[in-house]
Scaffold this motif. Structure first.
Motif, short mmCIF file in Angstrom:
data_model
loop_
_atom_site.label_atom_id
_atom_site.label_comp_id
_atom_site.label_asym_id
_atom_site.label_seq_id
_atom_site.Cartn_x
_atom_site.Cartn_y
_atom_site.Cartn_z
N ASP A 27 38.69 26.80 31.74
CA ASP A 27 40.10 26.69 32.09
C ASP A 27 40.86 27.90 31.56
O ASP A 27 40.93 28.12 30.35
N THR A 28 41.44 28.69 32.49
CA THR A 28 42.26 29.83 32.11
C THR A 28 43.59 29.75 32.87
O THR A 28 43.90 28.73 33.48
N ALA A 29 44.38 30.81 32.80
CA ALA A 29 45.68 30.84 33.49
C ALA A 29 46.15 32.29 33.56
O ALA A 29 45.82 33.11 32.70
N ALA A 30 46.95 32.57 34.57
CA ALA A 30 47.47 33.93 34.74
C ALA A 30 48.22 34.39 33.49
O ALA A 30 48.05 35.52 33.02
N ASN B 102 43.93 36.62 30.23
CA ASN B 102 42.50 36.74 29.94
C ASN B 102 41.62 36.30 31.11
O ASN B 102 40.43 35.99 30.93
N GLU B 103 42.18 36.32 32.33
CA GLU B 103 41.35 36.00 33.49
C GLU B 103 40.24 37.04 33.65
O GLU B 103 39.11 36.69 34.01
N ALA B 104 40.54 38.31 33.40
CA ALA B 104 39.52 39.35 33.54
C ALA B 104 38.39 39.15 32.54
O ALA B 104 37.20 39.27 32.88
N GLY B 105 38.75 38.83 31.29
CA GLY B 105 37.72 38.56 30.29
C GLY B 105 36.88 37.36 30.64
O GLY B 105 35.65 37.35 30.43
N THR B 106 37.52 36.34 31.19
CA THR B 106 36.79 35.16 31.66
C THR B 106 35.82 35.57 32.76
O THR B 106 34.64 35.18 32.76
N GLY B 107 36.31 36.37 33.71
CA GLY B 107 35.48 36.80 34.83
C GLY B 107 34.27 37.61 34.39
O GLY B 107 33.17 37.45 34.95
N ARG B 108 34.46 38.46 33.39
CA ARG B 108 33.33 39.25 32.90
C ARG B 108 32.23 38.34 32.36
O ARG B 108 31.04 38.55 32.61
N ASN C 56 41.12 38.09 42.04
CA ASN C 56 40.65 39.44 41.76
C ASN C 56 40.36 39.64 40.28
O ASN C 56 39.35 40.26 39.91
N ASN C 57 41.26 39.14 39.43
CA ASN C 57 41.04 39.27 37.99
C ASN C 57 39.76 38.57 37.55
O ASN C 57 39.03 39.07 36.69
N LEU C 58 39.50 37.42 38.15
CA LEU C 58 38.33 36.64 37.78
C LEU C 58 37.05 37.14 38.46
O LEU C 58 35.95 36.77 38.05
N GLY C 59 37.21 37.93 39.50
CA GLY C 59 36.05 38.41 40.25
C GLY C 59 35.39 37.31 41.07
O GLY C 59 34.17 37.33 41.28
#
Length: 275
Positions: A46-49, A53-59, A96-99
């Protein structure tokens, strides 16, 4: 590896009852924490804009090697992006942030009633759902009057209402409304940001079961049927918070924890918060 039970949402989608939250975690730390959580056996993140940290989650998701259909990923629409077109654009940014190509669950983060825009945002979520871009749509921090306005639109009923909920703030009215309308209740800040971990009632039950106070509170949530998303950046606690399925609290123990209610809200009140 621990088998986590699922909750069947009102549209038939299965959601893990126990997930991993990343509120107030930096983007870099999120990658490490989510990687640890996935390795431990969590599959719902569970993340949020607004968390940044959406990009970090996606990585972490990309590096895990776990098949996409084994994951359940939630993000949330921030107040600044309420409105029809703004919501559609914000969703693309989150993806996009999450990939990712889609989300399993997308929530309106707060109703922000002073803006009077959450109904437009909901229509946008319904379009994304209809277009197959999201598997399920819901809300966060909504009170019964906010939910009633969405239901009165006559379209999709939210699958989830994610609210601050812990033994010191049990949200009885919100939970009752959710249940009556087929909306699953999901608890954020399920441990009251640690405020109850030294409570003698909780520590006594923990001692009796030879588990941690956090495990006692999380088990209390699960046995009452709620979805819960504890957060930690400490690997040992991340794994410990998953180890909830080899003990049960008695009816008396559940009632004792229920008695800790004291309107102990740690976040803003949804009726007053507009960003």
């Amino acid at each position: 590896m621990t088998t986590i039970p699922t909750v069947t949402l009102n549209n038939g989608v299965q959601m893990p009852q126990l997930g991993f939250g990343v509120f107030q975690v930096s983007d870099d730390d999120t990658s490490a924490a989510v990687s640890t959580a996935l390795a431990a056996g969590y599959r719902s993140i569970d993340t949020a804009a607004i968390y940044g940290n959406e990009a970090g989650t996606g990585r972490a998701l990309a590096e895990s090697g776990i098949a996409r259909n084994e994951l359940f990923i939630t993000s949330k629409l921030w107040i600044d992006d309420l409105g029809y077109d703004a919501t559609l654009a914000a969703y693309e940014t989150s993806l996009n942030n999450l990939g990712l190509d889609y989300l399993d669950l997308y929530l309106i983060h707060w109703p922000a009633p002073g803006t009077n825009l959450y109904l437009e945002a909901w229509r946008a979520l319904e379009k994304l759902l209809l277009d197959g871009r999201i598997r399920a749509i819901g809300v966060s921090n909504f009170q019964p009057d906010h939910l009633e306005k969405i239901i009165e639109l006559g379209g999709t009923v939210p699958v989830v209402n994610q609210v601050e909920l812990h033994p010191a703030l049990q949200q009885h009215d919100v939970r009752a409304f959710n249940t009556a309308n087929g909306i699953a209740t999901e608890a954020w800040s399920p441990l009251a940001q640690g405020a109850l971990l030294d409570d003698p009632t909780v520590t006594g039950i923990a001692t009796d079961h030879e588990v941690s106070p956090a495990q006692v509170i999380l088990r209390w949530h699960l046995q009452q049927g709620r979805i819960v998303i504890p957060k930690s950046v400490t690997p040992e606690r991340i794994r410990q918070n998953l180890d909830l399925f080899d003990f049960n609290l008695s009816a008396d123990e559940l009632a004792t924890i229920d008695s800790l209610e004291k309107d102990g809200r740690t976040g803003p009140h949804p009726a007053e918060f507009n960003g």
